[in-house]
Every structure is written in structure tokens, then in C-alpha cells.
Scaffold this motif. Structure first.
Motif, mmCIF file in Angstrom:
data_model
loop_
_atom_site.group_PDB
_atom_site.id
_atom_site.type_symbol
_atom_site.label_atom_id
_atom_site.label_comp_id
_atom_site.label_asym_id
_atom_site.label_seq_id
_atom_site.Cartn_x
_atom_site.Cartn_y
_atom_site.Cartn_z
ATOM 1 N N THR A 1 0.856 -0.750 -0.155
ATOM 2 C CA THR A 1 -0.263 0.098 0.065
ATOM 3 C C THR A 1 1.115 1.493 -0.132
ATOM 4 O O THR A 1 0.723 2.224 -0.809
ATOM 5 C CB THR A 1 -0.661 0.653 1.349
ATOM 6 N N PHE A 2 1.769 1.646 1.408
ATOM 7 C CA PHE A 2 2.222 2.777 1.120
ATOM 8 C C PHE A 2 3.273 2.777 0.399
ATOM 9 O O PHE A 2 3.989 3.849 0.219
ATOM 10 C CB PHE A 2 2.764 2.910 2.894
ATOM 11 N N PHE A 3 3.728 1.615 0.635
ATOM 12 C CA PHE A 3 5.462 1.720 -0.166
ATOM 13 C C PHE A 3 5.387 2.122 -0.918
ATOM 14 O O PHE A 3 6.766 3.149 -1.875
ATOM 15 C CB PHE A 3 6.573 0.277 0.036
ATOM 16 N N PRO A 4 4.738 1.481 -2.698
ATOM 17 C CA PRO A 4 4.582 2.255 -3.620
ATOM 18 C C PRO A 4 3.863 3.659 -4.348
ATOM 19 O O PRO A 4 5.269 4.400 -4.967
ATOM 20 C CB PRO A 4 3.478 1.086 -4.280
ATOM 21 N N ALA B 1 -2.014 7.733 -7.631
ATOM 22 C CA ALA B 1 -1.535 7.118 -6.206
ATOM 23 C C ALA B 1 -3.373 6.524 -5.578
ATOM 24 O O ALA B 1 -3.222 5.616 -4.745
ATOM 25 C CB ALA B 1 -1.885 8.714 -6.148
ATOM 26 N N CYS B 2 -4.357 7.008 -6.179
ATOM 27 C CA CYS B 2 -5.280 5.966 -5.375
ATOM 28 C C CYS B 2 -5.285 5.162 -6.186
ATOM 29 O O CYS B 2 -5.904 3.666 -5.210
ATOM 30 C CB CYS B 2 -6.520 7.326 -6.110
ATOM 31 N N ALA B 3 -5.424 4.850 -7.771
ATOM 32 C CA ALA B 3 -5.219 2.904 -7.507
ATOM 33 C C ALA B 3 -4.003 2.069 -7.070
ATOM 34 O O ALA B 3 -4.984 1.156 -6.868
ATOM 35 C CB ALA B 3 -4.514 3.292 -9.250
ATOM 36 N N GLY B 4 -2.809 2.802 -7.291
ATOM 37 C CA GLY B 4 -2.250 2.239 -5.799
ATOM 38 C C GLY B 4 -2.611 1.910 -4.568
ATOM 39 O O GLY B 4 -2.050 1.005 -4.384
ATOM 40 N N LEU B 5 -3.031 3.011 -4.206
ATOM 41 C CA LEU B 5 -3.697 2.361 -2.935
ATOM 42 C C LEU B 5 -4.726 1.822 -3.148
ATOM 43 O O LEU B 5 -4.258 0.666 -1.378
ATOM 44 C CB LEU B 5 -4.455 3.394 -1.956
ATOM 45 N N LEU B 6 -5.520 1.900 -3.654
ATOM 46 C CA LEU B 6 -6.579 0.542 -3.858
ATOM 47 C C LEU B 6 -6.476 -0.880 -3.660
ATOM 48 O O LEU B 6 -6.685 -1.595 -3.099
ATOM 49 C CB LEU B 6 -7.657 1.458 -4.813
ATOM 50 N N VAL B 7 -5.017 -1.238 -4.722
ATOM 51 C CA VAL B 7 -4.678 -2.213 -5.417
ATOM 52 C C VAL B 7 -4.371 -2.932 -4.003
ATOM 53 O O VAL B 7 -4.424 -3.648 -3.796
ATOM 54 C CB VAL B 7 -3.763 -1.850 -6.279
ATOM 55 N N GLY B 8 -3.706 -2.173 -3.274
ATOM 56 C CA GLY B 8 -2.232 -2.208 -2.086
ATOM 57 C C GLY B 8 -3.730 -2.827 -1.051
ATOM 58 O O GLY B 8 -3.383 -4.356 -0.273
ATOM 59 N N ILE B 9 -4.568 -1.911 -1.210
ATOM 60 C CA ILE B 9 -5.489 -2.506 -0.193
ATOM 61 C C ILE B 9 -6.314 -3.575 0.114
ATOM 62 O O ILE B 9 -6.274 -4.598 0.752
ATOM 63 C CB ILE B 9 -6.633 -0.654 0.562
ATOM 64 N N VAL B 10 -6.683 -3.423 -1.021
ATOM 65 C CA VAL B 10 -7.951 -4.640 -1.019
ATOM 66 C C VAL B 10 -7.330 -6.312 -1.684
ATOM 67 O O VAL B 10 -7.494 -6.831 -1.214
ATOM 68 C CB VAL B 10 -8.816 -4.041 -2.083
ATOM 69 N N GLY B 11 -6.001 -5.526 -2.597
ATOM 70 C CA GLY B 11 -5.192 -6.866 -2.640
ATOM 71 C C GLY B 11 -4.454 -7.658 -2.013
ATOM 72 O O GLY B 11 -4.362 -9.047 -1.959
#
Lengths: 88, 524
Positions: free
Chosen positions: B430-433, B449-459
């Protein structure tokens, strides 16, 4: 703004120049130890198995040495940037 | 209480001293004029103190008891945890420590929100902080209940209630300043305990690492107490426990890059006076935790050496039983009891107590920042006066601290490894990328940024909790490495697509100014 872009690229190149070899080294050691486990386990230095030397001991002083140098150099780059900015 | 076990009075004495110190420092630092004082100790913490506090934040009960415990259970493979935890700081040093401090905000969601001028990114960031921190807090409470309960002869529930109340009190009243001073003391208690556990067998008993590994490697036969077969050669070789390369690599990546995404660690870099001090701090941390991670796998191996020779070395039956039943958590207390009797056991119990206290305190501050600063103040009431912000911070700290109690009960039947894995996997993905790309890539867009956060949390959440529903090739023991790569890919792809469609309009207007702050010279 071109100056900032040059600084950013210089700092990124420096961080990647140190980071990529370091992580390649850590992951490389790990892969060698796991893929060639038997061969590595049978080698010992001063009575201690090589894979223990690499993963449990040697990696730490190597990291300390490398990153003390890195921090010194990174801070020197920043000082140089600050001096250049002050002189302009 | 188990037969043969007595509560070590040294532990009660040392814990008592720590609590008195905690109360004194908490009252000394109770006055917080601004929210920067409360969350960031006024940004004036010197590098060595900060490094001790960060190390205390990081060396949780899972590290203090767990790394030696994993080495005791799984031999060489256990050391991979120590290596991953240690190397995690390198990514932080190289890519984030100095720029984040120069950016000079309060929390990690602050960065994503202000870099991209997006409330959505702030809310996602705050959700990420809460996910990571609460999943990290649960195993701490579990450790508090199971191990401290056993060592101090308390019920599971009583242990977690007492610990949650103590931490909530001093974080709420003292804020980051008191937390930092307490963490400084707590770090040296837990580091001192681990140092004694390594020093006594190594220097006084002459159990060198070489001899210990050689003896274990040549052992083949039935283990004491359980009578289970034990193959020492396999135990001291790679792939004894970590048999799947794909899983092991993903675990290593999650540990290596998860550290650089842990909110309670990242927030501490905002407390440094400047970017250079932030870098210096990481070097001190590398020394302190490096020493710790050299010692703790050694201690785990020494305990295995002692266990295999139980009767010959005169190990008491209740210690042998502890190792047979729960060696993963109790290897360190057993080492304390065997090598230093009640006094060293007491120091070890105090060390475990310090490890739990310091880590949970850091997590409460990070979560309080996410709720109080990011959600309540910045999303719902940006005009809130400074005094009310401190009040909100304190209320958020109380809520999060007390949330540790139900969290501890919820975690009682769960596996520590799953929870810690979820925390590291979510942090790495979530945060590192988002932080690395946000700091170094000027062409990153808000939606990227939002896509990265979403993929991190949900994934990461989905790949751990719904693992069984996925095809076999997507099932990972720890999916952190894989989801982190997906998150980087999502940021890159969405940003590129958006830039291709909208050109320079896709980027925040002040990107050049932000890059100047992150990478240019610091203002005096």
C-alpha cells in the motif's frame, strides 16, 4: 526548475546506484543459498558453515559499511546543492 | 501456575521501575501546545534518541520473542526473518527518510493528500494506516496476553486489559514526547536483555555459534520430551521449513519493503529536525537492530542446543516442557531462566513487557494521527482551532488504545504469523509504492496514487483472507511481494494513461514546487 530536475535525477541515480546492487546482493545471496543449498552447506570457513556466515553474520557489517558511506556522500551532495543554491 | 515455575521478582521490580519512570515522564511532558507537539514532539528529537525510539517501535514482542523462537523451531530458515526485517530499513534510508522529513507534514496520508491535492487519497491513506497498524497491534496484544500472562501468572484477559490501559494512559497524556522518552528506556531494557542472553552463553559458557551449529547439525534422533524425530542436518540447512521458493521470495520482499511502509515507523522521521538528521537516524537504527538481529537467531540456536541435551545439562523439567509445547514464544524466557536464573528471567520478562509497550505506543500514535489529524481535522473540520486539535488527538489515542482490548480478544484464537504477515503485506503493497513513486516520479497523477493505494489495500487483504478462493498459482503464504509489484504497476499504468489523455493537466499544478521541497536544499 531545470536545476531541481537535475538535482532530483542526480539523487535518484545515486540512490538507485547503491540500492539496486545492494538488493540484488541480498536477494542473490538468498537465491544462491536456496537454489544451491547442498553445495553451499557443505562449504565452511573457520568451522562455520558458509550459508550461516553469509546470512547470519556477514550481511550486517557489509550493510553498515556501505550505508555509512552512502549517508556521508548523500549529505555531501545536499551540502553541495545548498552551496550552489546560496551562491546563485 | 505450572509446577516448578515461580514468578521472577526481578521482573516485578523492573516493570515497577519502568512504570514509575513512565508516570514521571508522562507528567513532565503532559503540556502539548500544538498538535505538532503531540504527534511529532515538536520536531526536535535528536538522532540517537530517535534511533533508540524507532528501534523500540520496531522491535516488538514478535521480534523480541519471535525471531529467536523461529530460529529455535526452524533453524537456519528462521534467520530469513531477521535478514528481511533488517534490510527493510535500507529502502527507507535510500528512498524515503530524507525527502519525507523535508516535506514536513504530520502523517503518511498527509503526504499523499498534499502531494496530489486529493481528499480521496487522504481517506484511502488513513484507511491503510488503520489496517496496517491494527493488524500489527493484534499480535502484540496476543503476545501480551499469552506470554506475559504465563510469565506473570495472569489470565489472558487481565493481561491485555492492564497493558492496554497503561499504554493508553501515557500516550494520551504525554503524546509523542513522553512516548519517545519512554521508548528510549524501553529499548535499552529489551536490548540489554537480548545482549545478556547472547553474552552469557557465548562468553561465560563458551557456546560459540560454530560449536552450537556443529553439534545441532550432527544430531539425528529423537527429541527430548516429545520423542519426535529430529534431523539436525536438515535443520541447519536451507529449505527445512521454507520449502516453497515462490512463497519465500514473496515473504522476503514483504519484509524488506514492508518496513518502509509501516506508518508508525515512517511518522518518526517527521520528528527529526531535518533531512540529514533523518538519514543519520537510520544509520543508528541499522546498528542497533543489526546487533539485535545477529544476537537473536544465535540465542534461538543456543536454546535448541540446550534442549537437545536437556538432561545432560540439567535443564529443569518445566523449562523442557515449555520448549516442547510452545518453543516459538518461550525460547527467550527459557534462555533467561536457564542461563541466569530468576534474575535474568526477570530481565527478559521486563524486556518483553518493554517491547510490547513501546510498539503498541507507536501504533496508537500512528492511528491517532490517521483518525484525529487526517480524518477528523483535515476531512471534516479543517478550520478546527489548534487547542481542539490536541484534544481530538487525545480522544483518538484513548479510542485506539482501548480498541486494543477487543482486538486482543479477537486475536486470541488466531495465528500471530497471519496477522503480522497481513500488516507487512499491506504496508509493502500500500504505502511503499505510493510513497516511492510520489517522491521520485514527477509524472505520477492523483488517480495513479489512488489506484496504487486501492490495489495495495484490497489486493493484500483479499489475497490473505480469501486465499483459498484463488487459483493455486496465486496462493501465497505472504502475498506482500506480489501485491507490491501489482501496486507499482497500477500506479505506473493509470498515471501514464491519464497523462496520455490529459497531458500536463493530469499532474498537480504545484508538482515542480513539491519536487523542489523534496529534493532541493532545505530552508534554514
Amino acid at each position: 526548475m531545470d536545476r531541481i530536475e537535475t538535482i532530483r535525477k542526480r539523487q535518484l541515480a545515486f540512490a538507485l546506484g547503491v540500492g539496486i546492487p545492494y538488493f540484488a546482493f541480498v536477494i542473490g545471496i538468498f537465491l544462491v543459498v536456496y537454489l544451491a543449498g547442498e553445495a553451499i552447506s557443505s562449504v565452511s570457513a573457520m568451522g562455520f558453515p558458509l550459508h550461516y556466515w553469509l546470512v547470519a553474520i556477514a550481511i550486517y557489517p557489509i550493510t553498515w559499511g556501505l550505508f555509512i558511506w552512502y549517508v556521508g556522500k548523500a549529505n555531501a551532495i545536499e551540502e553541495e546543492i545548498a552551496e550552489t543554491a546560496g551562491g546563485e | 501456575m505450572e509446577a516448578g515455575y515461580q514468578i521472577p521478582f526481578t521482573a516485578l521490580f523492573l516493570i515497577g521501575c519502568m512504570l514509575v519512570f513512565t508516570v514521571v515522564t508522562t507528567f513532565m511532558f503532559r503540556r502539548q501546545k500544538t498538535s505538532a507537539d503531540y504527534y511529532l514532539a515538536g520536531r526536535k528529537v535528536n538522532s540517537f534518541i530517535n534511533a533508540s525510539a524507532i528501534s523500540a517501535d520496531y522491535l516488538s514482542a514478535a521480534s523480541f520473542l519471535g525471531v529467536a523462537g523461529v530460529a529455535f523451531l526452524f533453524g537456519f530458515d528462521g534467520i530469513i526473518y531477521a535478514l528481511g526485517f533488517f534490510a527493510g530499513y535500507i529502502a527507507l534510508l535510500l528512498f524515503l527518510a530524507s525527502p519525507l522529513r523535508k516535506f514536513g507534514r504530520y502523517t503518511v496520508p498527509d503526504f499523499v493528500s498534499e502531494r496530489f491535492h486529493s481528499k480521496k487519497a487522504r481517506v484511502l491513506g488513513a484507511i491503510g494506516v488503520l489496517f496496517v497498524s491494527l493488524f500489527y497491534m493484534a499480535p502484540q496484544m496476543l503476545g501480551a496476553g499469552k506470554v506475559m500472562g504465563l510469565l506473570l501468572n495472569m489470565e489472558y484477559g487481565t493481561s491485555i486489559i492492564i497493558i492496554a490501559c497503561i499504554i493508553t494512559f501515557y500516550v494520551t497524556v504525554g503524546g509523542m514526547k513522553a512516548t519517545t522518552v519512554n521508548q528510549l528506556v524501553q529499548f535499552w531494557v529489551l536490548f540489554g536483555a537480548m545482549f545478556l542472553l547472547a553474552f552469557i552463553p557465548f562468553m561465560l559458557k563458551g557456546y560459540t555459534y560454530t560449536d552450537v551449529v556443529k553439534f545441532i547439525g550432527e544430531f539425528k534422533g529423537a527429541q527430548p520430551v516429545t520423542g519426535k524425530a529430529f534431523d539436525g542436518a536438515a535443520y541447519t540447512s536451507p529449505a527445512y521449513w521454507l520449502t516453497n521458493l515462490k512463497d519465500t521470495l514473496s515473504l522476503l520482499l514483504a519484509l524488506m519493503f514492508g518496513t518502509a511502509g509501516l506508518p508508525h515507523i515512517l511518522v518518526r522521521f517527521y520528528t527529526a529536525p531535518d533531512g540529514k538528521a533523518a538519514r543519520r537516524t537510520v544509520i543508528y537504527v541499522l546498528f542497533l537492530i543489526g546487533m539485535f538481529y545477529i544476537m537473536s537467531p544465535y540465542v534461538g540456536h543456543v536454546v535448541r542446543y540446550v534442549f537437545l541435551q536437556g538432561e545432560a545439562l540439567g535443564v529443569s523439567p518445566h523449562l523442557m516442557q515449555w520448549l516442547a509445547d510452545n518453543g516459538k514464544n518461550l525460547a527467550v524466557p527459557v534462555a533467561g531462566s536457564y542461563f541466569g536464573g530468576q534474575i535474568l528471567l526477570g530481565i527478559v520478562v521486563a524486556g518483553a513487557f518493554a517491547a510490547i509497550l513501546s510498539t503498541v505506543a507507536g501504533l496508537i500514535i500512528a492511528c491517532a494521527g490517521a483518525i484525529g489529524h487526517d480524518l477528523v481535522v483535515n476531512v471534516f473540520n479543517p478550520d478546527m482551532p489548534e487547542r481542539s486539535r490536541v484534544k481530538v488527538a487525545r480522544i483518538a489515542s484513548i479510542l485506539i488504545g482501548l480498541l486494543g482490548i477487543p482486538l486482543g480478544f479477537w486475536a486470541e484464537s488466531m495465528q500471530i504469523a497471519i496477522l503480522v504477515g497481513l500488516a507487512f503485506a499491506t504496508a509493502a503493497s500500500t504505502f511503499f509504492p505510493v510513497l516511492v513513486m510520489g517522491v521520485w516520479w514527477p509524472k505520477m497523477t492523483k488517480n495513479g496514487a489512488c489506484a496504487g493505494l486501492l490495489v495495495g489495500i484490497v489486493g493484500s487483504f483479499f489475497m490473505i483472507l480469501a486465499k483459498d478462493m484463488l487459483p493455486h498459482f496465486l496462493q501465497y503464504q505472504n502475498p506482500g511481494g506480489l501485491v507490491m509489484v501489482l501496486s507499482f504497476a497500477a500506479i505506473y499504468t493509470v498515471s501514464k494513461l491519464e497523462y496520455a489523455a490529459r497531458g500536463e493537466d493530469a499532474l498537480p499544478e504545484d508538482t515542480a514546487e513539491v519536487m523542489a521541497v523534496l529534493h532541493g536544499p532545505e530552508k534554514a
